[in-house]
Design an enzyme around this catalytic site. Structure first.
Site, PDB file in Angstrom:
ATOM      1  N   MET A   1     -19.609  -0.659  -0.545  1.00  0.00           N
ATOM      2  CA  MET A   1     -19.293   0.762  -1.785  1.00  0.00           C
ATOM      3  C   MET A   1     -17.484   0.189  -1.998  1.00  0.00           C
ATOM      4  O   MET A   1     -16.588   0.973  -2.416  1.00  0.00           O
ATOM      5  CB  MET A   1     -19.313   1.871  -2.063  1.00  0.00           C
ATOM      6  CG  MET A   1     -21.042   1.324  -2.215  1.00  0.00           C
ATOM      7  SD  MET A   1     -21.869   3.236  -3.308  1.00  0.00           S
ATOM      8  CE  MET A   1     -20.947   4.648  -2.472  1.00  0.00           C
TER       9      MET A   1
ATOM     10  N   LEU B   1     -12.809   0.821   1.791  1.00  0.00           N
ATOM     11  CA  LEU B   1     -13.108   0.230   3.290  1.00  0.00           C
ATOM     12  C   LEU B   1     -12.582   1.066   4.556  1.00  0.00           C
ATOM     13  O   LEU B   1     -10.772   1.557   4.137  1.00  0.00           O
ATOM     14  CB  LEU B   1     -12.942  -1.384   2.946  1.00  0.00           C
ATOM     15  CG  LEU B   1     -13.375  -1.819   2.420  1.00  0.00           C
ATOM     16  CD1 LEU B   1     -12.687  -3.837   2.488  1.00  0.00           C
ATOM     17  CD2 LEU B   1     -15.253  -1.871   2.630  1.00  0.00           C
TER      18      LEU B   1
ATOM     19  N   GLU C   1     -12.247   1.595   9.021  1.00  0.00           N
ATOM     20  CA  GLU C   1     -12.214   0.832  10.518  1.00  0.00           C
ATOM     21  C   GLU C   1     -12.840   0.656  10.036  1.00  0.00           C
ATOM     22  O   GLU C   1     -14.255  -0.491  10.840  1.00  0.00           O
ATOM     23  CB  GLU C   1     -11.081   1.485  11.298  1.00  0.00           C
ATOM     24  CG  GLU C   1     -10.062   1.273  11.774  1.00  0.00           C
ATOM     25  CD  GLU C   1      -9.498   1.716  12.044  1.00  0.00           C
ATOM     26  OE1 GLU C   1      -9.315   1.946  13.822  1.00  0.00           O
ATOM     27  OE2 GLU C   1      -8.154   1.856  11.989  1.00  0.00           O
ATOM     28  N   GLY C   2     -14.652   1.582   9.670  1.00  0.00           N
ATOM     29  CA  GLY C   2     -16.131   0.971  10.052  1.00  0.00           C
ATOM     30  C   GLY C   2     -17.059   0.279   9.331  1.00  0.00           C
ATOM     31  O   GLY C   2     -17.259  -1.064   9.913  1.00  0.00           O
ATOM     32  N   HIS C   3     -16.160  -0.641   7.791  1.00  0.00           N
ATOM     33  CA  HIS C   3     -16.104  -1.017   7.393  1.00  0.00           C
ATOM     34  C   HIS C   3     -15.849  -2.478   8.041  1.00  0.00           C
ATOM     35  O   HIS C   3     -16.974  -3.250   8.192  1.00  0.00           O
ATOM     36  CB  HIS C   3     -15.776  -1.443   6.202  1.00  0.00           C
ATOM     37  CG  HIS C   3     -16.433  -0.270   5.313  1.00  0.00           C
ATOM     38  ND1 HIS C   3     -15.296   0.615   4.744  1.00  0.00           N
ATOM     39  CD2 HIS C   3     -17.164   0.059   4.039  1.00  0.00           C
ATOM     40  CE1 HIS C   3     -16.391   1.843   3.483  1.00  0.00           C
ATOM     41  NE2 HIS C   3     -17.603   1.315   4.219  1.00  0.00           N
TER      42      HIS C   3
ATOM     43  N   GLN D   1     -30.112   5.411   6.396  1.00  0.00           N
ATOM     44  CA  GLN D   1     -30.450   3.927   5.368  1.00  0.00           C
ATOM     45  C   GLN D   1     -30.251   2.715   6.284  1.00  0.00           C
ATOM     46  O   GLN D   1     -30.933   1.587   5.832  1.00  0.00           O
ATOM     47  CB  GLN D   1     -28.742   4.400   4.751  1.00  0.00           C
ATOM     48  CG  GLN D   1     -28.220   2.968   4.306  1.00  0.00           C
ATOM     49  CD  GLN D   1     -26.788   3.084   3.432  1.00  0.00           C
ATOM     50  OE1 GLN D   1     -26.393   3.346   2.525  1.00  0.00           O
ATOM     51  NE2 GLN D   1     -25.360   1.827   4.357  1.00  0.00           N
TER      52      GLN D   1
ATOM     53  N   MET E   1     -15.540   8.129  10.278  1.00  0.00           N
ATOM     54  CA  MET E   1     -14.631   7.461   9.503  1.00  0.00           C
ATOM     55  C   MET E   1     -15.904   7.042   8.155  1.00  0.00           C
ATOM     56  O   MET E   1     -17.346   6.542   8.155  1.00  0.00           O
ATOM     57  CB  MET E   1     -14.834   5.677  10.099  1.00  0.00           C
ATOM     58  CG  MET E   1     -12.760   5.997  10.861  1.00  0.00           C
ATOM     59  SD  MET E   1     -12.195   4.717  10.595  1.00  0.00           S
ATOM     60  CE  MET E   1     -11.167   5.025  11.713  1.00  0.00           C
TER      61      MET E   1
ATOM     62  N   SER F   1     -15.162   7.238   3.755  1.00  0.00           N
ATOM     63  CA  SER F   1     -14.463   7.154   2.495  1.00  0.00           C
ATOM     64  C   SER F   1     -14.609   8.174   1.780  1.00  0.00           C
ATOM     65  O   SER F   1     -13.129   8.141   1.450  1.00  0.00           O
ATOM     66  CB  SER F   1     -14.959   6.121   1.327  1.00  0.00           C
ATOM     67  OG  SER F   1     -15.578   4.925   1.940  1.00  0.00           O
ATOM     68  N   ARG F   2     -15.181   9.393   2.225  1.00  0.00           N
ATOM     69  CA  ARG F   2     -15.205  10.386   0.769  1.00  0.00           C
ATOM     70  C   ARG F   2     -14.315  10.963   2.204  1.00  0.00           C
ATOM     71  O   ARG F   2     -14.072  12.234   1.681  1.00  0.00           O
ATOM     72  CB  ARG F   2     -16.903  10.888   1.120  1.00  0.00           C
ATOM     73  CG  ARG F   2     -17.651  10.211  -0.225  1.00  0.00           C
ATOM     74  CD  ARG F   2     -18.934  10.906   0.120  1.00  0.00           C
ATOM     75  NE  ARG F   2     -19.116  10.896  -0.930  1.00  0.00           N
ATOM     76  CZ  ARG F   2     -20.537  10.000  -0.669  1.00  0.00           C
ATOM     77  NH1 ARG F   2     -20.730   9.669   0.021  1.00  0.00           N
ATOM     78  NH2 ARG F   2     -21.202   9.341  -1.992  1.00  0.00           N
TER      79      ARG F   2
HETATM   80  O1  PAF Z   1     -23.590   2.430   2.939  1.00  0.00           O
HETATM   81  C1  PAF Z   1     -22.648   1.947   1.845  1.00  0.00           C
HETATM   82  O2  PAF Z   1     -22.201   2.279   1.485  1.00  0.00           O
HETATM   83  C2  PAF Z   1     -23.845   2.052   0.354  1.00  0.00           C
HETATM   84  O3  PAF Z   1     -24.768   2.692   0.290  1.00  0.00           O
HETATM   85  C3  PAF Z   1     -24.470   0.780   0.553  1.00  0.00           C
HETATM   86  C4  PAF Z   1     -24.844   0.006   1.792  1.00  0.00           C
HETATM   87  C5  PAF Z   1     -22.773  -0.781   0.267  1.00  0.00           C
HETATM   88  C6  PAF Z   1     -25.248   0.033  -0.872  1.00  0.00           C
HETATM   89  O4  PAF Z   1     -24.640   0.474  -2.170  1.00  0.00           O
END
Ligand code: PAF
Length: 281
Positions: free
Chosen positions: A30, A33, A35-37, A153, A184, A186-187
């Site tokens: 989402m 971004l 370092e986890g992403h 998730q 890490m 985003s929030r």
């Molecule tokens: O983990 C996230 O950032 C979101 O839940 C995802 C998997 C991109 C779905 O919107």
């Protein structure tokens, strides 16, 4: 890095790549971004020929009183960061094309979606599984990468892929932490300096549990009590849940045996943060 915005163009790109026998790796995000992403993108690069990263703040995974409108958006910075990893495609779909008027279908994984975060976010996971199904249908990845911070998730997505025979391998990658142990997220951007420092208590509580288990403590109630007391030493951290669960079903456990997931969710200021630790006893 090619930027694609339309569903049609993304589909054509993937179809062409597949017709040339390329393996497509996918990282759904989402944005905002960190370092986890980026660790997911790095792994995707290693394990596939073509890497697609998506950025889409998915409206249907936020509850009515949640932070959809305030969710951090930093597309310019995200693109800068992604450049270093050079994915083949950055897919940035449009909300109106993803959810046109009249959209009616949802994908929901029973039971798992109602536990843990699902208790206080009852429609969250069906929003996640619906958007991930749509993204999988558009991108057609062979392999997709998710972070283990969102343990629930990735488990729900694995279950969905199995139940719906989706031809994609799901890989969960380890949690990436800040220098002081904060997972890490985003929030984390919502946190003031004071909140940021108090939030490290979540990882400290998980580390305390790990240490106690390593020292031989087997009384789960005592461990959870000590974790709760430690988190309580930071009054601005409000626990949503602190649980010990089976990592495959998310059912609560009464005792420490085999693999156990210790999971915590807490509100700190405007942020709702989650963290977890898998222990083997
Ligand atoms: O983990 C996230 O950032 C979101 O839940 C995802 C998997 C991109 C779905 O919107």
């Amino acid at each position: 890095m090619r930027e694609i915005k339309s569903i049609r163009e993304m589909r054509l790109f993937s179809q062409k790549a597949k017709s040339h026998g390329k393996k497509i790796g996918f990282v759904a995000t989402m944005g905002a971004l960190h370092e986890g992403h980026l660790s997911l993108v790095a792994e995707a690069k290693k394990r596939s020929d073509i890497v697609v990263v998506s950025i889409f703040v998915n409206p249907i995974q936020f509850g009515p009183s949640e932070d959809y409108h305030h969710y951090p958006r930093s597309l310019k910075k995200d693109k800068e960061q992604l450049k270093h990893f050079d994915p083949s495609v950055l897919f940035i779909p449009d909300a109106k094309e993803m959810f046109p008027d009249g959209f009616k279908t949802h994908v929901e994984v029973d039971a798992l979606s109602k536990k843990m975060c699902g208790r206080s976010r009852p429609t969250h996971f069906r929003g996640v599984t619906t958007i991930v199904t749509k993204l999988f249908n558009i991108v057609s990845p062979d392999i997709a990468f998710f972070g283990a911070k969102d343990f629930q998730q990735q488990l729900i997505i694995k279950q969905m892929v199995k139940d719906l025979d989706l031809p994609v391998e799901i890989v969960a990658m380890p949690i990436v932490r800040e220098f002081d142990g904060l997972a890490m997220s985003s929030r984390n951007a919502y946190l003031s300096a004071k909140e940021r420092s108090s939030a490290t208590i979540l990882n400290k509580a998980l580390s305390l549990a790990k240490l106690e288990i390593e020292k031989g403590e087997r009384d789960l109630r005592k461990i959870l009590f000590r974790m709760r007391s430690l988190i309580g030493s930071e009054p601005i951290v409000r626990i949503d849940y602190l649980l010990a669960v089976k990592p495959d079903t998310l059912e609560e456990v009464e005792s420490l045996k085999g693999k156990v997931l210790l999971a915590v969710a807490a509100h700190v200021g405007k942020a709702r943060l989650i963290d977890n630790l898998l222990v083997s006893v």
